[in-house]
Design a protein around this motif. Structure first.
Motif, PDB file in Angstrom:
ATOM      1  N   THR A   1      24.248  45.991  41.574  1.00  0.00           N
ATOM      2  CA  THR A   1      24.582  44.621  41.203  1.00  0.00           C
ATOM      3  C   THR A   1      24.640  44.470  39.687  1.00  0.00           C
ATOM      4  O   THR A   1      24.034  45.233  38.924  1.00  0.00           O
ATOM      5  N   CYS A   2      25.379  43.435  39.273  1.00  0.00           N
ATOM      6  CA  CYS A   2      25.420  43.046  37.864  1.00  0.00           C
ATOM      7  C   CYS A   2      25.892  41.596  37.795  1.00  0.00           C
ATOM      8  O   CYS A   2      26.300  41.009  38.807  1.00  0.00           O
ATOM      9  N   ALA A   3      25.837  41.017  36.602  1.00  0.00           N
ATOM     10  CA  ALA A   3      26.316  39.650  36.409  1.00  0.00           C
ATOM     11  C   ALA A   3      27.840  39.617  36.484  1.00  0.00           C
ATOM     12  O   ALA A   3      28.513  40.595  36.133  1.00  0.00           O
TER      13      ALA A   3
ATOM     14  N   ILE B   1      16.105  42.551  38.330  1.00  0.00           N
ATOM     15  CA  ILE B   1      16.880  41.386  38.742  1.00  0.00           C
ATOM     16  C   ILE B   1      17.197  40.512  37.531  1.00  0.00           C
ATOM     17  O   ILE B   1      18.350  40.097  37.314  1.00  0.00           O
ATOM     18  N   ASP B   2      16.189  40.221  36.738  1.00  0.00           N
ATOM     19  CA  ASP B   2      16.379  39.344  35.576  1.00  0.00           C
ATOM     20  C   ASP B   2      17.360  39.954  34.583  1.00  0.00           C
ATOM     21  O   ASP B   2      18.214  39.255  34.027  1.00  0.00           O
TER      22      ASP B   2
ATOM     23  N   ARG C   1      20.951  39.785  35.962  1.00  0.00           N
ATOM     24  CA  ARG C   1      21.474  38.412  35.909  1.00  0.00           C
ATOM     25  C   ARG C   1      21.813  38.002  34.476  1.00  0.00           C
ATOM     26  O   ARG C   1      22.753  37.251  34.236  1.00  0.00           O
TER      27      ARG C   1
ATOM     28  N   TRP D   1      23.599  47.012  34.552  1.00  0.00           N
ATOM     29  CA  TRP D   1      23.728  46.994  36.007  1.00  0.00           C
ATOM     30  C   TRP D   1      22.669  47.933  36.585  1.00  0.00           C
ATOM     31  O   TRP D   1      22.179  48.839  35.913  1.00  0.00           O
TER      32      TRP D   1
ATOM     33  N   SER E   1      25.091  34.500  41.037  1.00  0.00           N
ATOM     34  CA  SER E   1      24.559  34.946  39.754  1.00  0.00           C
ATOM     35  C   SER E   1      24.574  36.462  39.627  1.00  0.00           C
ATOM     36  O   SER E   1      24.462  37.006  38.526  1.00  0.00           O
ATOM     37  N   LEU E   2      24.733  37.147  40.756  1.00  0.00           N
ATOM     38  CA  LEU E   2      24.956  38.583  40.777  1.00  0.00           C
ATOM     39  C   LEU E   2      26.154  38.870  41.663  1.00  0.00           C
ATOM     40  O   LEU E   2      26.451  38.117  42.600  1.00  0.00           O
TER      41      LEU E   2
ATOM     42  N   HIS F   1      20.575  35.994  45.062  1.00  0.00           N
ATOM     43  CA  HIS F   1      21.384  35.976  43.843  1.00  0.00           C
ATOM     44  C   HIS F   1      22.838  36.359  44.124  1.00  0.00           C
ATOM     45  O   HIS F   1      23.755  35.852  43.475  1.00  0.00           O
TER      46      HIS F   1
END
Length: 296
Positions: free
Chosen positions: A162-164, A222-223, A226, A231, A247-248, A242
């Motif tokens: 995951t990533c923003a 996670i933080d 986001r 990543w 947000s992700l 998320h």
């Protein structure tokens, strides 16, 4: 061979990390703790504690510490069989940070009468603590073999890369290519963490070597993702909300990493830890990916 007060003193020093802490725990003076340890060392004919900060066990001291834990667990089990109250027994075990953040606390809360002393390490290396005899149980990514241990398969903890959204647009406009992954900052739990490398190879067939940030905390992953710092592979139970709120983003939908997990427990302590083993297996069934039933 040794008296119970001396063994309790040794256990308290190594549990608290100091003679002062042991004295407070046992409600005696520090000189009394020193005297008990000195007599025990004389009986054993070898040093048991390294007077560092915090105090550390020698090899023989570690064996006596484990013996003290085993005796406490056996006393707890006997008291339960007899319907008698008992003081909480101490159990030192190794667990990976992602299990601790997602499902293992539920397993611990399912039993009473145990004071947990957790060692947090990568799931690929947690069994090493058992091999060295420093813990009596561990959550591991490998079933063994670990001599003298029972092994229980628990299921798999699923991870999503995951990533923003802005990070994905900036670094992966064509998706997570080998070239993009080689340049995009990656998140890593520690030098032992190989999850991101496994996922990159599965996604591209290559072995990119991106710049990375080392963040030894599950919540920080996670933080950081986001916030667009990098990543990384996040446990599905933590990533799900998320991903749902946007947000992700899932960098390659459908490509997940499932890490099988096993409960390894010292065979000597296993009978006294039967209720904990049952609680661990129940929590794992509720939260981990279980294998599909075989068809006949």
């Amino acid at each position: 061979m040794f008296t119970d007060p001396a063994l309790l003193a040794l256990h308290a020093v190594l549990r608290t990390g100091s003679f002062e802490g042991a004295a407070a725990q046992l409600n005696v003076t520090p000189p009394a703790i020193s005297q008990r340890i000195r007599k025990l060392e004389e009986q054993m004919g070898t040093p048991l504690i390294r007077r560092t900060t915090p105090c550390e066990a020698t090899d023989t001291g570690a064996r006596l510490y484990r013996h003290a834990e085993e005796m406490g667990l056996l006393a707890r089990a006997l008291a339960a069989d007899l319907g008698q109250p008992s003081a909480p027994a101490t159990l030192r075990l190794a667990v990976n940070a992602d299990s601790l953040a997602t499902w293992f606390i539920e397993a611990m809360a399912g039993v009473e009468g145990i004071s947990f002393d957790l060692v947090v390490d990568d799931e690929d290396h947690s069994a090493d603590w058992l091999r060295r005899g420093e813990v009596l149980a561990a959550i591991s990514a490998h079933p063994g073999p670990v001599q003298g241990c029972d092994v229980h398969a628990l299921g798999a903890l699923r991870y999503h890369a995951t990533c923003a959204p802005g990070f994905a647009a900036r670094h992966f406009p064509q998706g997570p290519t080998a070239e993009g992954l080689a340049r995009a900052p990656c998140l890593s739990f520690s030098a032992k963490d190989r999850l991101q490398s496994h996922w990159m190879h599965a996604a591209t067939g290559a072995h990119p070597s991106p710049p990375h940030h080392t963040l030894p905390a599950t919540s920080a992953f996670i933080d950081a993702a986001r916030a667009g710092l990098g990543w990384g592979l996040n446990p599905a139970p933590l990533a799900a909300p998320h991903l749902a709120d946007g947000s992700l983003v899932d960098m390659k939908p459908g490509l997940t990493v499932d890490r099988p997990l096993y409960w390894l427990v010292s065979r000597l302590a296993a009978p006294a830890l039967a209720d904990l083993t049952a609680s661990v297996r129940a929590a794992a069934r509720a939260h981990l990916v279980q294998p599909a039933p075989e068809e006949f």
